[in-house]
Design a protein around this motif. Sequence first.
Motif, PDB file in Angstrom:
ATOM      1  N   LEU A 156       0.823  -1.216   0.000  1.00 25.49           N
ATOM      2  CA  LEU A 156       0.000   0.000   0.000  1.00 25.49           C
ATOM      3  C   LEU A 156       0.857   1.266   0.000  1.00 25.49           C
ATOM      4  N   ALA A 157       1.912   1.274   0.815  1.00 29.53           N
ATOM      5  CA  ALA A 157       2.767   2.468   0.906  1.00 29.53           C
ATOM      6  C   ALA A 157       3.490   2.740  -0.408  1.00 29.53           C
ATOM      7  N   GLU A 158       3.765   1.698  -1.172  1.00 28.36           N
ATOM      8  CA  GLU A 158       4.511   1.835  -2.423  1.00 28.36           C
ATOM      9  C   GLU A 158       3.670   2.435  -3.541  1.00 28.36           C
ATOM     10  N   ILE A 159       2.350   2.346  -3.442  1.00 21.47           N
ATOM     11  CA  ILE A 159       1.502   2.894  -4.503  1.00 21.47           C
ATOM     12  C   ILE A 159       1.623   4.422  -4.505  1.00 21.47           C
ATOM     13  N   GLY A 160       2.096   4.939  -5.615  1.00 26.13           N
ATOM     14  CA  GLY A 160       2.334   6.374  -5.748  1.00 26.13           C
ATOM     15  C   GLY A 160       3.683   6.812  -5.197  1.00 26.13           C
ATOM     16  N   ASP A 161       4.473   5.875  -4.672  1.00 28.55           N
ATOM     17  CA  ASP A 161       5.788   6.180  -4.128  1.00 28.55           C
ATOM     18  C   ASP A 161       6.767   6.468  -5.273  1.00 28.55           C
ATOM     19  N   HIS A 203      -3.243   5.815  -0.136  1.00 27.71           N
ATOM     20  CA  HIS A 203      -2.319   6.443   0.808  1.00 27.71           C
ATOM     21  C   HIS A 203      -2.945   6.559   2.194  1.00 27.71           C
ATOM     22  N   ARG A 204      -4.236   6.864   2.246  1.00 18.57           N
ATOM     23  CA  ARG A 204      -4.906   6.963   3.550  1.00 18.57           C
ATOM     24  C   ARG A 204      -4.975   5.610   4.246  1.00 18.57           C
ATOM     25  N   ILE A 205      -5.224   4.545   3.487  1.00 27.41           N
ATOM     26  CA  ILE A 205      -5.262   3.202   4.076  1.00 27.41           C
ATOM     27  C   ILE A 205      -3.877   2.821   4.600  1.00 27.41           C
ATOM     28  N   ALA A 206      -2.831   3.078   3.800  1.00 26.71           N
ATOM     29  CA  ALA A 206      -1.462   2.774   4.241  1.00 26.71           C
ATOM     30  C   ALA A 206      -1.110   3.596   5.478  1.00 26.71           C
ATOM     31  N   ALA A 207      -1.481   4.874   5.478  1.00 30.87           N
ATOM     32  CA  ALA A 207      -1.212   5.732   6.639  1.00 30.87           C
ATOM     33  C   ALA A 207      -1.942   5.207   7.872  1.00 30.87           C
ATOM     34  N   ALA A 208      -3.174   4.754   7.701  1.00 36.12           N
ATOM     35  CA  ALA A 208      -3.930   4.200   8.834  1.00 36.12           C
ATOM     36  C   ALA A 208      -3.257   2.946   9.376  1.00 36.12           C
ATOM     37  N   MET A 209      -2.710   2.118   8.484  1.00 36.86           N
ATOM     38  CA  MET A 209      -2.010   0.910   8.941  1.00 36.86           C
ATOM     39  C   MET A 209      -0.745   1.266   9.726  1.00 36.86           C
TER      40      MET A 209
END
Length: 196
Positions: free
Chosen positions: A14-19, A169-175
Amino acid sequence: MSSALLVSTGVIALAEIGDKTQLLAFLLATRFKKPIPIIIGIILATLINHGLAGAVGSWITANVDPSVLRWALGASFIAMAVWTLIPDKIEDEETQLATKLGVFGATFVTFFLAEMGDKTQIATVAMSAHYADVLMVVAGTTLGMLIADVPAVFAGDKLAEKIPMKLVHRIAAAMFAALGVATLWGVGSGFVQAIK
């Protein structure tokens, strides 16, 4: 399957998407249209980079007092949550090596350098320290990178337009935030004690 592998894979995918490194995968794929050397370069660069990050996380676990480590890890996961919400950009200089090194060489070097200090590398350090299972964390973070980057290599910009980047990004940030809060509350506080 171990929770270190599952959490590391999910969070990094998830964090890598848009990274920045996913943007680099899009750019290399669009420019060179040679997916196999690009994917092999991504795998090798990620394994080495995240292997080093995992070793640093392991060293931190072995040398930092458990009570200090808990607070440092909790804070770092929360910082990762905030960082995940900030969009990445790619610099043209990071792709200019391809004319000298070929597609595989350019991918390997640019991915390795782009990952230095990147949020996924820092997350690998933190998760290795948190889980004290370097092999599973590195396997998970590498798998997470591949889950996000391999489709980028094959689908290019068409895929990027269809992914709701802000939501991901919001889902990754929440994790990351959940990992931080759980760590600060002492959930699994025996993880450091078990390896000492």
